[in-house]
Scaffold this active site. Structure first.
Site, PDB file in Angstrom:
ATOM      1  N   ARG A   1       0.854  -1.276  -0.006  1.00  0.00           N
ATOM      2  CA  ARG A   1      -0.002   0.088  -0.162  1.00  0.00           C
ATOM      3  C   ARG A   1       0.977   1.309   0.121  1.00  0.00           C
ATOM      4  O   ARG A   1       0.547   2.194   0.593  1.00  0.00           O
ATOM      5  CB  ARG A   1      -0.872  -0.002   1.218  1.00  0.00           C
ATOM      6  CG  ARG A   1      -1.862  -1.359   1.303  1.00  0.00           C
ATOM      7  CD  ARG A   1      -2.669  -1.170   0.308  1.00  0.00           C
ATOM      8  NE  ARG A   1      -3.660  -2.417   0.418  1.00  0.00           N
ATOM      9  CZ  ARG A   1      -3.472  -3.564  -0.400  1.00  0.00           C
ATOM     10  NH1 ARG A   1      -2.235  -3.880  -0.974  1.00  0.00           N
ATOM     11  NH2 ARG A   1      -4.354  -4.633   0.170  1.00  0.00           N
TER      12      ARG A   1
ATOM     13  N   SER B   1     -11.001  -0.369   3.245  1.00  0.00           N
ATOM     14  CA  SER B   1      -9.900  -0.867   4.221  1.00  0.00           C
ATOM     15  C   SER B   1      -9.473   0.651   4.967  1.00  0.00           C
ATOM     16  O   SER B   1      -8.683   1.217   4.138  1.00  0.00           O
ATOM     17  CB  SER B   1      -9.055  -1.796   3.944  1.00  0.00           C
ATOM     18  OG  SER B   1      -9.571  -2.638   3.510  1.00  0.00           O
TER      19      SER B   1
ATOM     20  N   GLU C   1      -4.447   3.425   5.839  1.00  0.00           N
ATOM     21  CA  GLU C   1      -4.242   3.602   4.350  1.00  0.00           C
ATOM     22  C   GLU C   1      -4.780   4.573   3.870  1.00  0.00           C
ATOM     23  O   GLU C   1      -4.397   5.473   2.716  1.00  0.00           O
ATOM     24  CB  GLU C   1      -5.140   2.289   3.779  1.00  0.00           C
ATOM     25  CG  GLU C   1      -4.503   1.014   3.745  1.00  0.00           C
ATOM     26  CD  GLU C   1      -5.100  -0.116   2.709  1.00  0.00           C
ATOM     27  OE1 GLU C   1      -5.659   0.455   1.687  1.00  0.00           O
ATOM     28  OE2 GLU C   1      -5.300  -1.271   3.287  1.00  0.00           O
TER      29      GLU C   1
END
Length: 604
Positions: free
Chosen positions: A163, A237, A343
């Site tokens: 990520r 997420s 994230e």
């Protein structure tokens, strides 16, 4: 082309009402070039967004928001076995997947139903069900906002990580993604079926699945776990799955008394015997087993079907989401000793400053001194060595970890930092580097220093930088800077060179805030960098002159020249007088006041 006071709620997936001072959407490189020369662009902070699926605005954006409206997509066949999809950054990710499936092009099917736009895939290195963007990205075409030229980066150039990418770090804010070339295979056969629930798909279907069947399974699985942003705002997420050293994970299991599930990660360099073995943990499992499923703050809550998700129940503010995320991070750390990292990118042009220490090299009270200041009962007269913490756009910057840093971090209940800025190498400004160790368990901490400071740290912290480091020492990445602007995770930092006696050192300007300590003189050229400030922190040691530090009158003369709206005086010794008496002792204007340890303020 440029809109004012624009409601950009629809450009995010959280559904939290938000406005931008300026907004511009471009449909071509020519339009982008024209915008980049406008007064609104040149005189404001600029945020380039995609579909907004990884953004959390904490306040209205006091700057320009740019959006790519370029939406073409085409196929290029190099040969019968190799094919590329070239998609402009404004293409919806779901439209890219549909194009691949319609053309029977394999490689992207595991990434079906991810919200957002194509450009964000390279920034975030989006991933799901065993595949990441880095596995299919061939090259990325960008607009360089500094040179105003077009530049193309290879997959390797982008420094993809979990990520993560260079676009989220050293390139953040500089490069605007125009299009991405994806390498796909024209055989219609899925490339990764080892990740649940795809590992049993062939058995359940009774035949080897097609890419269309894989995409359908991924979509059904996502829909069963994740909310529809059109019905319940979220960013998907919210947290990354932590990656930790295998040895550390084993210690965590023993400390927490839990068998924490872990997936062993392959080594990046299998032939390197010094590379640390790592495992990936499930953030959802950690949140769930910390008892946080369903936890809420205001209109934000941890999604009951998937605790990795924070949702807007309809009335959430950005601050509600942030506060809830902070609770999740704190509670997971309390129970499992593991740091969770979002994230999601926090967007907040405000600058939040905490003065960790406002004293000089000997601190106040001075050892062995019985003067009235050193014996004062006023807590504002207890001054640790000079240091500050700056938070903006979700980035937490520590300036000068001095020998009091451990105490300062405990007092501030500091759980994490993203980077360290150093003004100079004197011990009262770097003596606490060893106390950064707790923040290095899961990552290296970047440290930004001048070349002379880097050489000094390598010498005096040799145990940190030598090749045969023992486990547990601070994990630091030195970045040598010059007297020109640089970026830390997208935050622009402008060094301001001042003279500490005869020693050139750095102060730093961040937006409309600047921090200057240990200065004696500042050249006119460097003073130019301080004009237009809303808040300035500057050293003012005492009333009588000092060979290496500004005295109060010298500090006031600089303040009269640059005329900031608000000033806090720091690096104060006991000779300056009691805190409550300083304004009257020196006839300070209302906008100039002495700082104190623990002072917090926000630069709007």
């Amino acid at each position: 082309m440029i809109e004012y006071n624009k409601d950009i709620t629809s450009y995010t997936t959280f559904g939290i009402p938000i406005k931008a001072k300026y907004f511009a959407e471009y449909k071509s490189e020519r339009e982008l070039l024209k915008i980049s020369r406008s007064q609104e662009y040149l005189e404001n902070e600029v945020l380039h967004i995609g579909g907004g699926s990884n953004l959390l605005f904490l306040a209205d954006y006091d700057g320009m928001v740019l959006h790519n409206g370029m939406t073409s997509i085409r196929r290029y066949d190099k040969n019968e076995n190799e094919c590329f999809i070239i998609a402009e950054a404004g293409v919806k990710w779901t439209d890219l997947i549909a194009f691949a499936l319609d053309n029977n092009l394999a490689g992207l099917e595991n990434l079906a139903d991810i919200p957002g736009e194509v450009g964000a895939s390279a920034v975030q290195n989006v991933g799901a069900y065993g595949v990441e963007a880095k596995d299919v990205v061939f090259s990325v075409l960008c607009f360089d906002s500094v040179t105003r030229q077009t530049v193309r980066f290879s997959n390797e150039d982008c420094k993809f990580g979990y990520r993560d990418s260079a676009f989220k770090n050293e390139w953040k804010g500089r490069y605007y993604i125009l299009s991405i070339s994806f390498r796909v295979v024209p055989d219609g056969r899925p490339k990764s079926l080892h990740y649940k629930p795809l590992d049993t798909l062939e058995e359940r279907l009774g035949h080897f699945p097609t890419i269309q069947e894989v995409a359908a399974e991924v979509t059904a699985t996502r829909n069963s776990k994740l909310p529809d942003p059109a019905l319940l705002g979220s960013a998907g997420s919210f947290f990354k799955n932590p990656e930790v050293r295998k040895r550390y994970w084993q210690e965590l299991c023993a400390l927490s008394g839990e068998e924490i599930p872990a997936h062993e990660l392959p080594k990046k360099n299998p032939d390197d015997p010094t590379e640390t073995e790592k495992v990936k943990l499930s953030a959802a499992w950690l949140i769930d087993h910390a008892g946080l499923k369903g936890r809420s703050v205001g209109g934000a809550s941890v999604y009951t079907k998937q605790p990795l998700v924070i949702v807007n129940d309809g009335k959430a503010s950005g601050e509600d989401v942030r506060r809830l995320a902070d609770i999740v991070i704190r509670e997971v750390k309390r129970k499992f000793f593991i740091d969770l990292y979002p994230e999601v990118n926090y967007i907040d042009t405000r600058i939040h400053v905490t003065v960790l220490g406002s004293g000089t090299s000997k601190g106040v009270p001075e050892v062995g001194c019985l003067c009235g200041v050193c014996q004062s009962d006023d807590p504002r007269d207890k001054r640790l060595r000079a240091s500050i913490l700056v938070e903006t756009n979700g980035v937490r910057l520590l300036v000068d970890p001095g020998p009091d840093f451990r105490r300062q971090a405990l007092d501030a209940q500091l759980l994490d930092i993203d980077a360290v800025l150093v003004t100079h190498h004197h011990y009262d400004h770097v003596g606490g580097f060893d106390d950064i160790r707790p923040f290095c368990a899961q990552k290296n901490i970047p440290v930004y220093v001048s070349a002379p400071v880097a050489a000094n740290l390598r010498k005096h912290l040799d145990y940190v930088f030598r090749s045969d480091r023992y486990p547990g020492v601070p994990a630091l990445d030195l970045h040598e800077i010059e007297n020109r602007p640089f970026y830390v995770k997208g935050v622009k930092i402008t060094p301001v060179e001042v003279n500490h006696g005869q020693l050139p050192i750095f102060g730093y300007r961040i937006g409309d805030f600047a921090y200057i300590t240990d200065a004696k003189t500042i050249s006119e050229e460097e003073l130019d960098k301080l004009y237009g400030l809303k808040v300035l922190i500057i050293n003012a040691l005492r009333a009588r002159p000092h060979f290496a530090h500004l005295d109060v009158e010298e500090a006031l003369e600089i303040i009269r020249k640059v005329q900031p709206e608000k000033v806090w005086l720091t690096h104060l010794c006991h000779e300056i007088g009691r805190h409550q008496e300083i304004p009257s002792l020196y006839s300070l204007p209302e906008n100039i006041r002495p700082a104190w340890d623990g002072l917090k303020f926000t630069v709007e």
